[in-house]
Design a protein around this motif. Structure first.
Motif, PDB file in Angstrom:
ATOM      1  N   UNK A 168      21.308  -5.747  38.275  1.00  0.00           N
ATOM      2  CA  UNK A 168      20.957  -5.692  39.666  1.00  0.00           C
ATOM      3  C   UNK A 168      21.953  -6.407  40.538  1.00  0.00           C
ATOM      4  N   UNK A 169      22.194  -5.974  41.703  1.00  0.00           N
ATOM      5  CA  UNK A 169      23.144  -6.315  42.761  1.00  0.00           C
ATOM      6  C   UNK A 169      22.045  -7.354  43.598  1.00  0.00           C
ATOM      7  N   UNK A 203      14.941 -14.987  45.779  1.00  0.00           N
ATOM      8  CA  UNK A 203      13.808 -15.164  44.840  1.00  0.00           C
ATOM      9  C   UNK A 203      14.302 -14.407  43.618  1.00  0.00           C
ATOM     10  N   UNK A 204      15.048 -13.546  43.571  1.00  0.00           N
ATOM     11  CA  UNK A 204      15.736 -12.765  42.348  1.00  0.00           C
ATOM     12  C   UNK A 204      16.423 -13.750  41.432  1.00  0.00           C
ATOM     13  N   UNK A 205      17.270 -14.317  42.068  1.00  0.00           N
ATOM     14  CA  UNK A 205      18.240 -15.330  41.416  1.00  0.00           C
ATOM     15  C   UNK A 205      17.595 -16.489  41.126  1.00  0.00           C
ATOM     16  N   UNK A 206      16.419 -16.952  41.528  1.00  0.00           N
ATOM     17  CA  UNK A 206      15.656 -18.168  41.141  1.00  0.00           C
ATOM     18  C   UNK A 206      14.824 -17.541  39.969  1.00  0.00           C
ATOM     19  N   UNK A 244      25.773   1.299  41.497  1.00  0.00           N
ATOM     20  CA  UNK A 244      26.265   0.106  40.916  1.00  0.00           C
ATOM     21  C   UNK A 244      25.187  -0.339  39.775  1.00  0.00           C
ATOM     22  N   UNK A 245      23.831  -0.400  40.297  1.00  0.00           N
ATOM     23  CA  UNK A 245      22.983  -0.769  39.354  1.00  0.00           C
ATOM     24  C   UNK A 245      22.779   0.123  38.172  1.00  0.00           C
ATOM     25  N   UNK A 246      22.638   1.639  38.700  1.00  0.00           N
ATOM     26  CA  UNK A 246      22.517   2.487  37.508  1.00  0.00           C
ATOM     27  C   UNK A 246      23.644   2.432  36.503  1.00  0.00           C
ATOM     28  N   UNK A 247      24.935   2.303  37.013  1.00  0.00           N
ATOM     29  CA  UNK A 247      26.219   2.257  36.188  1.00  0.00           C
ATOM     30  C   UNK A 247      26.219   0.982  35.295  1.00  0.00           C
ATOM     31  N   UNK A 248      25.921  -0.063  35.814  1.00  0.00           N
ATOM     32  CA  UNK A 248      26.019  -1.522  35.076  1.00  0.00           C
ATOM     33  C   UNK A 248      24.758  -1.799  34.425  1.00  0.00           C
ATOM     34  N   UNK A 276      24.928  -8.843  40.229  1.00  0.00           N
ATOM     35  CA  UNK A 276      26.293  -8.698  40.913  1.00  0.00           C
ATOM     36  C   UNK A 276      25.977  -9.088  42.459  1.00  0.00           C
ATOM     37  N   UNK A 277      27.307  -9.837  42.983  1.00  0.00           N
ATOM     38  CA  UNK A 277      27.363 -10.002  44.201  1.00  0.00           C
ATOM     39  C   UNK A 277      28.447  -9.594  45.226  1.00  0.00           C
TER      40      UNK A 277
END
Length: 497
Positions: free
Chosen positions: A226-227, A487-490, A219-223, A200-201
């Motif tokens: 990761x943001x 780094x997370x996106x990669x 948001x991270x807990x609901x969905x 999520x961005x």
């Protein structure tokens, strides 16, 4: 990060329209290029009046051309195989692989019959593109949760599933309701579709990001996703817009020490990016208007391209803008038309075959001794040219319907001389001219030519627009890098297939 390693495609999909998908995609095209990859943009279906001609003379959405520029590559139709160009509130011209295939109403276009043929075409375009580039930076369209159109969707999650793409859901926090829009967009997806949403961005944040940190966790807990970033709103980075919705907000007050340039605000205005260079030129104050008093205050009046020339000409006559343009020219203003604007400046515009609609003929502004007939195939072509009294080689592109010719008994006086031997436009004098070439105002030599009659008003010098654009792409990439977890996106894009 290993630049020669194959990355999954990434799709920036949205919780709604105008959340910033196009700009975020452009940013990542530049980021991946900076990091040693060879990226390319892709949007299966785009709806926009702002289009561009590829080197092969085919038509795509301007946003994908901008993203390709950010990626440092030439644009091609596989980057936007399907383009819808609205011609009315209910009808669009359908452009497939760069060529128009007809007009359809929204109901006709979104019905299920024949949909799989279009799906096959856009998927084939993606497959070809993915053979040549790594990674593919995909863009969704509108909201991913228009469940009434789910079975006919060619561009959002069904396209991501075909591509094996990791989807980053982009939400605009500036418009409010970000928690509901993100959660609702995800929960309305089928299970197979949810699996592809990997991040999520949050876009267009204003204020202190630290105050939103609890919201990120919520948001991270609901969905259970990761943001990957919270990108702040910016004002000092200038990237071409996809839509013209903000044009009316540009300042309309005349300024001292500058050449005041009015772009006539047509209802079906297309290719408004023709004026981006002038807007940044320190010698110029540019504004958009159809107000007769504001038109009269301009030193230069530019009549832009239109997807519906006759309808816009009719409206200019109805609201008094046509008369104001003619009067302003009589009192010393320069008037220049581009594409549809060039057609409008002539003696008449005819549509005997009803290419545009029900209007068969309207008198033009009568500023140029030319006549236009709306028939024949659409012309789409990149061009090189020299202009009247100019020696510099300039570049632009043609995208137009119709044929314009000098009326009988009048002198032929082209504005431009093309490298393929053709001529273009009409040059009455230094204050009255028209052309079919989009991007003509991206050439500094031509801008100097256009502004020359007003040299005494100018206090500033010109600037290098190409260098300016490159600087803006780098600034955008730096801005997005700073606020996303790259780094997370990669890691997501290198995950297990």
């Amino acid at each position: 990060m290993i630049p020669n390693r194959r990355l999954h495609p990434v799709m920036f999909a949205g919780t709604g329209s105008d959340v910033g998908k196009s700009i975020i995609a452009a940013a990542f095209c530049r980021i991946f290029r900076q990091d040693g990859y060879h990226p390319a943009p892709f949007k299966a279906q785009n709806m926009a009046l702002n289009s561009y001609a590829t080197p092969e003379g085919l038509e795509i959405g301007r946003a994908q051309a901008v993203q390709a520029e950010a990626a440092g590559i030439e644009c091609r139709t596989d980057m936007n195989p399907l383009l819808l160009k609205p011609s009315s509130d209910h009808t669009s011209q359908v452009v497939l692989h760069g060529k128009p295939i007809g007009n359809q109403s929204a109901y006709e276009y979104f019905r299920k019959e024949g949909r799989e043929e279009l799906r096959k075409e856009v998927c084939g375009a993606f497959d070809r593109l993915s053979q040549d580039y790594n990674p593919i930076v995909m863009e969704g369209a509108g909201s991913i949760s228009e469940i009434n159109l789910r079975d006919s969707d060619l561009v959002n999650l069904p396209m991501a599933i075909h591509a094996g793409a990791d989807v980053i859901l982009v939400a605009d926090i500036d418009r409010g309701g970000v928690f509901a829009s993100v959660y609702g967009s995800i929960m309305l997806q089928r299970e197979e579709e949810k699996k592809h949403i990997k991040g999520i961005l949050i876009n267009k944040f204003r204020g202190d990001i630290r105050l939103f940190e609890p919201g990120i966790k919520m948001l991270e807990e609901l969905c259970n996703i990761p943001v990957v970033g919270v990108v702040p709103y910016y004002k000092d980075i200038h990237i071409e817009e996809e839509d013209s919705v903000a044009l009316q907000t540009k300042s309309m007050q005349a300024e001292q020490g500058k050449v005041n340039v009015a772009v006539v605000l047509l209802r079906h205005l297309s290719n408004f990016t023709d004026f981006n260079v002038l807007e940044r030129d320190l010698r110029v104050h540019l504004f958009y208007t159809n107000n007769t008093d504001e038109i009269m205050k301009a030193d230069i009046i530019l009549i832009p391209g239109s997807k519906s020339t006759l309808a816009d000409l009719y409206e200019l006559r109805r609201n008094g803008a046509a008369q104001a343009i003619v009067r302003a020219h009589r009192e010393g203003a320069t008037v220049m038309g581009i594409c549809g604007g060039y057609q409008i400046m002539g003696q008449e515009v005819c549509d005997p075959e009803h290419v545009e609609g029900d209007i068969e003929r309207l008198p033009g502004l009568g500023l140029l001794p030319v006549s236009t007939s709306m028939h024949g195939e659409k012309v789409t072509k990149q061009v090189e040219f020299t202009f009247k009294d100019g020696s510099d080689i300039c570049r632009g592109y043609e995208i137009h319907m119709g044929f314009t010719s000098v009326v009988k008994g009048e002198q032929i006086s082209p504005l431009n001389f093309l490298s393929d031997g053709r001529t273009d436009g009409y040059y009455m004098n230094s204050t009255c001219m028209g052309t079919y070439i989009h991007g003509i105002l991206d050439n500094g030599a031509f801008i100097d030519f256009l502004l020359q009659p007003f040299a005494s008003k100018m206090e500033k010098s010109a600037f290098d627009y190409q260098a300016f654009k490159e600087e803006q792409y780098d600034k955008l990439a730096d801005h997005v890098r700073k606020y996303v977890n790259l780094p997370l996106i990669y890691q997501i894009m290198q995950g297990n297939d």
